[in-house]
Design a protein around this motif. Sequence first.
Motif, mmCIF file in Angstrom:
data_model
loop_
_atom_site.group_PDB
_atom_site.id
_atom_site.type_symbol
_atom_site.label_atom_id
_atom_site.label_comp_id
_atom_site.label_asym_id
_atom_site.label_seq_id
_atom_site.Cartn_x
_atom_site.Cartn_y
_atom_site.Cartn_z
ATOM 1 N N TYR A 199 0.826 -1.203 0.000
ATOM 2 C CA TYR A 199 0.000 0.000 0.000
ATOM 3 C C TYR A 199 0.857 1.248 0.000
ATOM 4 C CZ TYR A 199 -3.975 -2.880 1.423
ATOM 5 O OH TYR A 199 -4.957 -3.830 1.465
ATOM 6 N N ASP A 215 -0.056 4.495 1.609
ATOM 7 C CA ASP A 215 -1.122 4.914 2.532
ATOM 8 C C ASP A 215 -2.311 3.973 2.358
ATOM 9 O OD1 ASP A 215 0.594 6.918 3.414
ATOM 10 O OD2 ASP A 215 0.024 8.198 1.742
ATOM 11 N N ASP A 216 -3.461 4.480 1.843
ATOM 12 C CA ASP A 216 -4.609 3.563 1.707
ATOM 13 C C ASP A 216 -4.788 3.055 0.282
ATOM 14 O OD1 ASP A 216 -5.253 3.593 4.378
ATOM 15 O OD2 ASP A 216 -6.375 5.470 4.176
ATOM 16 N N SER A 264 -4.003 0.726 -2.762
ATOM 17 C CA SER A 264 -3.369 -0.575 -3.004
ATOM 18 C C SER A 264 -2.417 -0.494 -4.195
ATOM 19 C CB SER A 264 -4.457 -1.625 -3.276
ATOM 20 O OG SER A 264 -3.823 -2.784 -3.768
#
Length: 359
Positions: free
Chosen positions: A222, A224-225, A227
């Motif tokens: 990842y 951060d958020d 993918s």
Amino acid sequence: MKSGVRPLVLIGAGHAHVVVLRSWLRTGFRPPEGSMLITPDRYGWYSGMMPGLIAGRYRLDQCRIDMIELCERCGIDLIQDRVRGLDADNQQITLESGRHEQGRWLSLNVGSAPPSPDINAASIEVLPAKPFPILVEAWRRWRAEGAPPSVAVLGGGAAAFELAMALQASLPGTSVRLISGSELLHGHHPRVQRKARGLLREYRIDLTENRHVTRVQGKALYEDDTSLGVTDASVVATGAGAYAWPCKSGLACEEGFISIDATLRSISHRNLFASGDCAALPATPHAGVYAVRQGEILADNLRAALLRGSMKLYHPQPRALALLATGDGRALLSYGPLTAHNRLLGRWKDHLDTRFIEG
Ligand SMILES: Cc1cc2nc3c(=O)[nH]c(=O)nc-3n(C[C@H](O)[C@H](O)[C@H](O)COP(=O)(O)OP(=O)(O)OC[C@H]3O[C@@H](n4cnc5c(N)ncnc54)[C@H](O)[C@@H]3O)c2cc1C
């Protein structure tokens, strides 16, 4: 030796200390009795040959220097242990074994480790590119017992590029991916970058640029958020990150690296030298070629410190020529806007690297 206090303690078998010991051998200088080198690994690993080793082009013994033998020839005690703490004011070090040592002069050449993403319950192997023995051990296991179906190399500098090419060359059943937090080979000329991207395409290495892997969860990567896909193993080659303990010691530091002046001494503690990746000096990148050049000055300045002579000044070379191994016996030249990629350059790199190992 005054009771308990060593005249000189060298910490780390980095490139600079290898050059120091060899220089002293060459010039016949014997450091005072009781001088010592502390290193967790009996070998000094030569970074320039690591990609060639991983590509399967060299044997282990061709890429490392036996420090036991080198120290013996120099008349220096070798302690196989790792420093875990330093009290800079008292020049005292604590080793992982619990042992303490104190030195009249200290010299740190402990390298760096690549900054790692957060690893939350990773079910995959996440291997730092340095220290080298960890990566080499995993790679040998992969070759002997079967490699993961996919490997993601994190990082976009020369080392990450070379490692991706090397893994692709030596693990034919593995699909290799390179995820660079910046543009590929940031700081190199756009022509070099274009050539490198072309080579990755030619060797079917998937390249993702300007994506910084911040987290590994299970098999998933990842930023951060967001993918960035999944992988079966990861090699972290994200550049030089400082170890925590030197800066907890009271030494003046810059972004975790020990601040030194042109004599290679700490700006805050004048009886302590630092060189190579663990040191911070203006206009001096964290790269093996700079550590090697510093080693030549360090050899003279440590001798001057022990004999009360005068110190030399280290001037970093303004621009270093880079030869990047591409895992196939060829090398990619990067020198300002000049670039080329061929087997002759590969042979030149082999020659330079072998010359270093042979001393
Ligand atoms: C795959 C790869 C390829 C690279 N190729 C090149 C290249 O071709 N050219 C180039 O210029 N740079 C290259 N680099 C960068 C290069 O590795 C570093 O810049 C170089 O190794 C720094 O050398 P150094 O002398 O600071 O210490 P290092 O060579 O990193 O050695 C550090 C030493 O300190 C020891 N040590 C660590 N912690 C402790 C401790 N706590 N106590 C005691 N000892 C300790 C280690 O065991 C090791 O012996 C490459 C990097 C990688 C990852």
